[in-house]
Enzyme design. Structure first.
Site, PDB file in Angstrom:
ATOM      1  N   LYS A 133       0.830  -1.210   0.000  1.00  0.00           N
ATOM      2  CA  LYS A 133       0.000   0.000   0.000  1.00  0.00           C
ATOM      3  C   LYS A 133       0.863   1.258   0.000  1.00  0.00           C
ATOM      4  O   LYS A 133       0.600   2.205  -0.750  1.00  0.00           O
ATOM      5  CB  LYS A 133      -0.919  -0.050   1.221  1.00  0.00           C
ATOM      6  CG  LYS A 133      -1.951   1.034   1.266  1.00  0.00           C
ATOM      7  CD  LYS A 133      -3.024   0.769   2.300  1.00  0.00           C
ATOM      8  CE  LYS A 133      -2.553   0.743   3.718  1.00  0.00           C
ATOM      9  NZ  LYS A 133      -1.734  -0.321   4.207  1.00  0.00           N
TER      10      LYS A 133
ATOM     11  N   THR B  75       3.936   1.489  -1.036  1.00  0.00           N
ATOM     12  CA  THR B  75       4.618   1.507  -2.334  1.00  0.00           C
ATOM     13  C   THR B  75       3.716   2.113  -3.406  1.00  0.00           C
ATOM     14  O   THR B  75       4.163   2.936  -4.225  1.00  0.00           O
ATOM     15  CB  THR B  75       5.026   0.071  -2.732  1.00  0.00           C
ATOM     16  OG1 THR B  75       5.853  -0.477  -1.696  1.00  0.00           O
ATOM     17  CG2 THR B  75       5.799   0.055  -4.043  1.00  0.00           C
TER      18      THR B  75
ATOM     19  N   ARG C 190       2.531   7.788   7.163  1.00  0.00           N
ATOM     20  CA  ARG C 190       2.859   7.658   8.585  1.00  0.00           C
ATOM     21  C   ARG C 190       4.354   7.392   8.742  1.00  0.00           C
ATOM     22  O   ARG C 190       5.003   6.873   7.831  1.00  0.00           O
ATOM     23  CB  ARG C 190       2.077   6.494   9.205  1.00  0.00           C
ATOM     24  CG  ARG C 190       0.597   6.740   9.326  1.00  0.00           C
ATOM     25  CD  ARG C 190      -0.126   5.487   9.787  1.00  0.00           C
ATOM     26  NE  ARG C 190      -0.018   4.419   8.812  1.00  0.00           N
ATOM     27  CZ  ARG C 190      -0.250   3.142   9.070  1.00  0.00           C
ATOM     28  NH1 ARG C 190      -0.570   2.761  10.290  1.00  0.00           N
ATOM     29  NH2 ARG C 190      -0.157   2.235   8.129  1.00  0.00           N
TER      30      ARG C 190
ATOM     31  N   LYS D 195       7.624  -7.203  10.126  1.00  0.00           N
ATOM     32  CA  LYS D 195       7.137  -6.521   8.927  1.00  0.00           C
ATOM     33  C   LYS D 195       8.250  -5.797   8.165  1.00  0.00           C
ATOM     34  O   LYS D 195       8.168  -5.575   6.968  1.00  0.00           O
ATOM     35  CB  LYS D 195       6.034  -5.528   9.321  1.00  0.00           C
ATOM     36  CG  LYS D 195       5.207  -5.049   8.147  1.00  0.00           C
ATOM     37  CD  LYS D 195       4.010  -4.244   8.626  1.00  0.00           C
ATOM     38  CE  LYS D 195       3.140  -3.792   7.454  1.00  0.00           C
ATOM     39  NZ  LYS D 195       3.782  -2.787   6.618  1.00  0.00           N
TER      40      LYS D 195
ATOM     41  N   ALA E   3      -2.928   0.844  12.628  1.00  0.00           N
ATOM     42  CA  ALA E   3      -4.329   0.811  12.191  1.00  0.00           C
ATOM     43  C   ALA E   3      -5.113  -0.321  12.830  1.00  0.00           C
ATOM     44  O   ALA E   3      -6.341  -0.280  12.840  1.00  0.00           O
ATOM     45  CB  ALA E   3      -4.395   0.682  10.682  1.00  0.00           C
TER      46      ALA E   3
ATOM     47  N   PHE F  83      -3.530  -0.912   6.681  1.00  0.00           N
ATOM     48  CA  PHE F  83      -4.194  -2.202   6.459  1.00  0.00           C
ATOM     49  C   PHE F  83      -5.395  -2.079   5.519  1.00  0.00           C
ATOM     50  O   PHE F  83      -5.416  -1.209   4.649  1.00  0.00           O
ATOM     51  CB  PHE F  83      -4.563  -2.863   7.787  1.00  0.00           C
ATOM     52  CG  PHE F  83      -3.375  -3.186   8.644  1.00  0.00           C
ATOM     53  CD1 PHE F  83      -2.311  -3.934   8.136  1.00  0.00           C
ATOM     54  CD2 PHE F  83      -3.292  -2.742   9.956  1.00  0.00           C
ATOM     55  CE1 PHE F  83      -1.196  -4.223   8.916  1.00  0.00           C
ATOM     56  CE2 PHE F  83      -2.178  -3.028  10.744  1.00  0.00           C
ATOM     57  CZ  PHE F  83      -1.141  -3.773  10.213  1.00  0.00           C
TER      58      PHE F  83
ATOM     59  N   PHE G 253       2.954  -8.508  -9.224  1.00  0.00           N
ATOM     60  CA  PHE G 253       4.115  -9.280  -8.778  1.00  0.00           C
ATOM     61  C   PHE G 253       4.638 -10.115  -9.950  1.00  0.00           C
ATOM     62  O   PHE G 253       3.859 -10.497 -10.830  1.00  0.00           O
ATOM     63  CB  PHE G 253       3.720 -10.202  -7.617  1.00  0.00           C
ATOM     64  CG  PHE G 253       3.728  -9.530  -6.261  1.00  0.00           C
ATOM     65  CD1 PHE G 253       4.654  -9.894  -5.297  1.00  0.00           C
ATOM     66  CD2 PHE G 253       2.820  -8.521  -5.959  1.00  0.00           C
ATOM     67  CE1 PHE G 253       4.666  -9.272  -4.047  1.00  0.00           C
ATOM     68  CE2 PHE G 253       2.820  -7.900  -4.724  1.00  0.00           C
ATOM     69  CZ  PHE G 253       3.751  -8.282  -3.767  1.00  0.00           C
TER      70      PHE G 253
ATOM     71  N   TRP H 265       6.658  -0.691  -8.201  1.00  0.00           N
ATOM     72  CA  TRP H 265       7.767  -1.338  -7.485  1.00  0.00           C
ATOM     73  C   TRP H 265       8.950  -1.555  -8.432  1.00  0.00           C
ATOM     74  O   TRP H 265      10.097  -1.309  -8.078  1.00  0.00           O
ATOM     75  CB  TRP H 265       7.293  -2.679  -6.912  1.00  0.00           C
ATOM     76  CG  TRP H 265       8.336  -3.396  -6.103  1.00  0.00           C
ATOM     77  CD1 TRP H 265       8.652  -3.205  -4.791  1.00  0.00           C
ATOM     78  CD2 TRP H 265       9.216  -4.430  -6.572  1.00  0.00           C
ATOM     79  NE1 TRP H 265       9.662  -4.054  -4.409  1.00  0.00           N
ATOM     80  CE2 TRP H 265      10.031  -4.820  -5.484  1.00  0.00           C
ATOM     81  CE3 TRP H 265       9.380  -5.071  -7.799  1.00  0.00           C
ATOM     82  CZ2 TRP H 265      11.001  -5.799  -5.591  1.00  0.00           C
ATOM     83  CZ3 TRP H 265      10.354  -6.057  -7.918  1.00  0.00           C
ATOM     84  CH2 TRP H 265      11.148  -6.418  -6.814  1.00  0.00           C
TER      85      TRP H 265
END
Length: 556
Positions: free
Chosen positions: A71, A73, A94, A105, A273, A301, A381, A409
């Site tokens: 998200k 990215t 954030r 993470k 979140a 999230f 991906f 990405w």
């Protein structure tokens, strides 16, 4: 493919004063933290008060896999893509917490060729905002315990102290502790505990305040304990608000950095979140709206958590009207929600994709409930097959929702042009009829049940006996007319992280409600959600190191 940190270390960053010039900010508007970081002075907002605001775009997501769905990215890549098609855009994010950075993470500065830089600084200490919040929070705790030790004039019941201490680290050993041991000079013995800094009410206040005066006023309204007669004790009763405001005078000013392609980025505040409200600071968002055509912001999230809180808490307090929402989805996460194990997500599986698509469909419905036009961004991906990607695109088309592939990405802003064009088209052709989900004047249970039924798809809500007593007490004290901040697992629409997809016929259990009077909301805790996470068996910290030449390795 190079690692994220290698790509970030090769970035050709502009001096932060040059980034500021793109936004027509002068050097006097900044407080510089070295060559590539700065804080924007709050008086900039006053100078720009008559300037028209730009468009506000929220980036949210479906329920993720444990690795996340990119998200941040997408947020960064979309802002760079918007700049490539001639729009002035700012990404607002954030700040990363050290807990996840050293836990499971990893960092939170984007990935691949869609990152904010200097990445190592942003993920590690940054401008010290989290440390200021940690210190300010623990100052109130120290004043509270000192007051009880020095005679307890406020008649505080040590069994009903609700203000824990905080630390910006995942440390399960600190969840439940006993303090004040070792004799009379060491204070009043009592049970206590630590939350992670991102869960602190000061973090929430920090992210919802309009200015330093508003921040100070809200600090004073924090309920820290209860007296023997059941009446609340506030931080202002301890005369804490002034000293806390002094500690936060620099931190409250938003941080300015840049993306790999020198797009301005405001990174400020970092509530989680799943256990907090999951949005960057209102001040950063407000300043960005005055400085750019498009402000791309993020809520943590899935749309069941971050987006709901963004709409019902942040937008309500900040009088914001979002123009569009981008829902990030991946083929991998859709298959995961369709029952595929983590080690098989790279294999083509159209049946699982079809089953898991229901999760995306629910999140599209959720955004529509708020009257905000949505765009689906499929974060591509390398393992995604053409059949799988086409299936998602076609299903979205059938639902009447614009869906585009994003390759930010791998390609940076160039890979976000199609998404940027789709977002601009939606903002220019579809009107946002934003409205919050519920009225704050509704009862606590009505507000919780509306979220559970409308957003999660639950049949009903159950409350523990202890929670029922808390609700009755909150109503008695007159604290019930506030928004609800649901603390729930991010992995499921239910309160059980193992139930994936779009489940039906389930109930949500609320086991605890905490009063965040200073922040202006009530926190309803469900399931096994914890406000102090723990480290995994093999923490990310084990792979992080610094070389003799100062190069940092292993940081995502």
């Amino acid at each position: 493919m190079k690692t994220d940190v290698q790509i970030a270390q090769e970035a050709k960053m502009l001096p932060i004063t040059e980034v500021a010039k793109k936004l027509e900010l002068k050097e006097d508007d900044l407080i510089q933290y070295g060559k590539y970081k700065a804080k924007i002075k709050l008086d900039v907002l006053k100078k720009l008060q008559d300037k028209k605001e730009g468009k506000l775009v929220l980036v949210t997501a479906i329920n993720p896999t444990p690795a996340g769905e990119g998200k941040t990215t997408i947020n960064i890549g979309l802002s760079m893509g918007l700049n490539k098609i001639g729009k002035t855009a700012i990404t607002t994010l954030r700040e990363p917490s050290l807990g996840p950075s050293f836990g499971i993470k990893g960092g939170a500065a984007g990935g691949g060729y869609s990152q904010v830089v200097p990445m190592e600084d942003i993920n590690l200490h940054f401008t010290g905002d989290f440390h200021a919040i940690t210190t300010a929070h623990n100052l109130i705790a120290a004043l509270l315990d000192n007051h009880m030790h020095q005679g307890n004039e406020l008649n505080i019941d040590p069994r009903r102290v609700v203000w824990k201490r905080v630390l910006d680290m995942n440390d399960r050993a600190l969840r439940n502790i006993v303090i004040g041991l070792g004799g009379r000079t060491n204070g009043v013995p009592r049970e206590d505990g630590f939350d992670i800094t991102a869960a602190s009410e000061i973090m929430a206040i920090f992210c919802l305040s309009k200015d330093l005066e508003d921040f100070k006023k809200r600090i004073g309204e924090i309920v820290v304990a209860y007296r023997y007669d059941g009446s609340p004790v506030y931080a202002k009763d301890l005369n804490a608000e002034g000293a806390v405001a002094v500690l936060m005078k620099d931190a409250i000013q938003p941080n300015l950095v840049q993306t790999l392609e020198n797009t301005p980025a405001l990174i400020h505040g970092g509530p989680f979140a799943n256990i907090a409200h999951g949005c960057n600071s209102l001040l950063a968002t407000k300043i960005a709206l005055k400085l750019a055509d498009y402000t791309v912001t993020e809520a943590g999230f899935g749309a069941d958590l971050g987006a709901e809180k963004f709409f019902d808490i942040k937008c309500r307090f900040g009088n914001l009207k979002p123009d569009a929402a981008v829902i990030v989805a991946t083929v991998r996460a859709l298959k995961y929600n369709g029952g595929v194990s983590k080690d098989k997500l790279g294999d083509e599986n159209l049946e699982a994709l079809k089953e898991g698509f229901a999760n995306l469909e629910k999140h599209i419905e959720n955004i529509n409930k708020f009257g905000v036009p949505a765009v689906v961004a499929i974060n591509k991906f390398p393992t995604d097959t053409e059949k799988e990607l086409n299936y998602v695109l076609e299903r979205c088309k059938e639902l009447g929702v614009e869906a585009v592939l994003s390759e930010v990405w791998a390609k940076g802003g160039e890979g976000g042009i199609e998404l940027a064009e789709a977002v601009v088209k939606v903002c220019e052709t579809k009107e946002s009829n934003f409205v919050p989900l519920y009225d704050v004047e509704d009862s606590i249970k009505d507000k919780i049940e509306k979220i559970a039924k409308e957003i999660y798809g639950a049949d009903a809500v159950d409350y523990t006996k202890a929670c029922e007593k808390q609700i009755a007490n909150i109503e008695k004290l007159g604290f019930d007319k506030m928004p609800i901040c649901m603390a729930k697992t991010q992995y499921s629409l239910t309160d059980d992280p193992t139930i994936l997809g779009r489940p039906k016929g389930f109930r949500i259990t609320v086991r605890d409600i905490k009063v965040s009077k200073g922040a202006g909301f009530l926190v309803a805790l469900t399931g096994n959600i914890m406000t102090m996470p723990g480290l995994p068996k093999v923490p990310a910290a084990n792979n992080i190191d610094i070389l003799e030449n100062g190069e940092i390795v292993g940081l995502f």
